[in-house]
Design an enzyme around this catalytic site. Structure first.
Site, PDB file in Angstrom:
ATOM      1  N   CYS A 118       0.847  -1.206   0.000  1.00 23.96           N
ATOM      2  CA  CYS A 118       0.000   0.000   0.000  1.00 23.96           C
ATOM      3  C   CYS A 118       0.877   1.248   0.000  1.00 23.96           C
ATOM      4  O   CYS A 118       0.669   2.174  -0.792  1.00 23.96           O
ATOM      5  CB  CYS A 118      -0.925  -0.046   1.218  1.00 23.96           C
ATOM      6  SG  CYS A 118      -2.130   1.272   1.281  1.00 23.96           S
ATOM      7  N   CYS A 204      -3.377   4.058   9.607  1.00 20.14           N
ATOM      8  CA  CYS A 204      -2.112   3.531  10.139  1.00 20.14           C
ATOM      9  C   CYS A 204      -1.560   4.410  11.257  1.00 20.14           C
ATOM     10  O   CYS A 204      -0.385   4.298  11.610  1.00 20.14           O
ATOM     11  CB  CYS A 204      -1.094   3.394   9.011  1.00 20.14           C
ATOM     12  SG  CYS A 204      -1.642   2.265   7.722  1.00 20.14           S
ATOM     13  N   CYS A 227       7.885   4.395   6.023  1.00 22.27           N
ATOM     14  CA  CYS A 227       7.134   4.271   4.768  1.00 22.27           C
ATOM     15  C   CYS A 227       8.013   3.799   3.623  1.00 22.27           C
ATOM     16  O   CYS A 227       7.525   3.455   2.566  1.00 22.27           O
ATOM     17  CB  CYS A 227       6.574   5.616   4.325  1.00 22.27           C
ATOM     18  SG  CYS A 227       5.785   6.554   5.577  1.00 22.27           S
TER      19      CYS A 227
HETATM   20  S1  SF4 Z   1       0.554   4.606   5.698  1.00 18.37           S
HETATM   21 FE1  SF4 Z   1      -1.060   2.987   5.622  1.00 18.37          FE
HETATM   22  S2  SF4 Z   1      -2.763   3.809   4.366  1.00 18.37           S
HETATM   23 FE2  SF4 Z   1      -0.918   5.125   4.048  1.00 18.37          FE
HETATM   24  S3  SF4 Z   1      -0.008   4.331   2.224  1.00 18.37           S
HETATM   25 FE3  SF4 Z   1       1.016   3.305   3.934  1.00 18.37          FE
HETATM   26  S4  SF4 Z   1      -0.135   1.415   4.366  1.00 18.37           S
HETATM   27 FE4  SF4 Z   1      -1.387   2.725   2.977  1.00 18.37          FE
END
Ligand code: SF4
Length: 231
Positions: A118, A204, A227
């Site tokens: 994601c 998140c 991230c």
């Molecule tokens: S922080 Fe969570 S919702 Fe945002 S891109 Fe990453 S996995 Fe997806």
């Protein structure tokens, strides 16, 4: 446009020369070295500290916001307030798929099942695509953020994205950071005051438990802590 080799040499030279630079000195170097359309300042819209520092040096610069489609309304409101208060251009980096399209193609709540996938689709790829249009990016990464960030330089070469990376407040402590907000009345995401010291996408981000690491509310309960934007 400079070649990659030129930019890498520039980053390495500046990395040495600006190793002990203040935030204002680093930002002045950016403004004097790169044409306005060739650098961008990244913000997660948790606060406007870095934007305020840069706006004291120059104006009309681009501000990168990763518009994942999963932000808290307060974060979107902070972005819009920044656009009103400061003379900057907000550049919203969008994923290829809307949240609804991602749900249809990959199933709902991918963030619960495969957060790395994601994040790759909604943050890492849009970031890389946007940065490919620039020679340099400015970030608010600080050494105290995490052990993995302890050696963050003021200026360095971003191998992954192929451009110069400037971290003007890398050396700032939490005390210095909070004092700047208080002394200058800096715009802050209202969620900070509501107990969220580290704000990302809404699904998140949780409130850390009292006394816990401030970033423990990100991907709470999972091994994931980054991230993949600043590796
Ligand atoms: S922080 Fe969570 S919702 Fe945002 S891109 Fe990453 S996995 Fe997806």
């Amino acid at each position: 446009m400079s070649t990659t080799t030129d930019l890498q040499s520039l980053a390495e030279r500046a990395g040495q020369e600006l190793a002990g630079a203040t935030a204002t000195e680093a930002l002045t170097w950016v403004a004097e070295t790169f044409p306005l359309e060739r650098w961008i300042l990244a913000s997660n819209m948790q606060d406007a500290v870095l934007i305020d520092l840069a706006a004291k040096v120059t104006s009309g610069f681009d501000v990168l916001f990763l518009e994942t489609g999963y932000h808290f309304p307060e974060t979107i409101g902070t972005r819009d307030a920044v656009a009103t208060v400061y003379p900057v251009n907000i550049v919203n980096a969008l994923p290829d798929l809307t949240v609804a399209e991602q749900d249809a193609e990959h199933g709902p709540k991918l963030f619960e099942r495969a957060a790395d996938r994601c994040c790759a689709m909604r943050k890492v790829i849009p970031l890389r695509r946007t940065l490919s249009r620039y020679d340099a990016w400015v970030t608010g990464v600080r050494r105290v953020d995490a052990p993995t960030r302890a050696n963050t330089p003021i200026v360095g070469w971003d191998e992954r994205n192929g451009l110069v990376k400037i971290n003007p407040i890398a050396a700032w402590t939490d005390e210095e950071f909070n004092a700047y907000i208080t002394e200058h009345g800096i715009l802050e995401n209202p969620l900070v005051g509501a107990g969220y010291p580290s704000i990302g996408c809404a699904p998140c981000t949780a409130k850390p438990l009292p006394g816990a690491d401030p970033r423990s509310g990100r991907w709470a309960g999972k091994a994931k802590t980054e991230c993949g934007l600043h590796g």
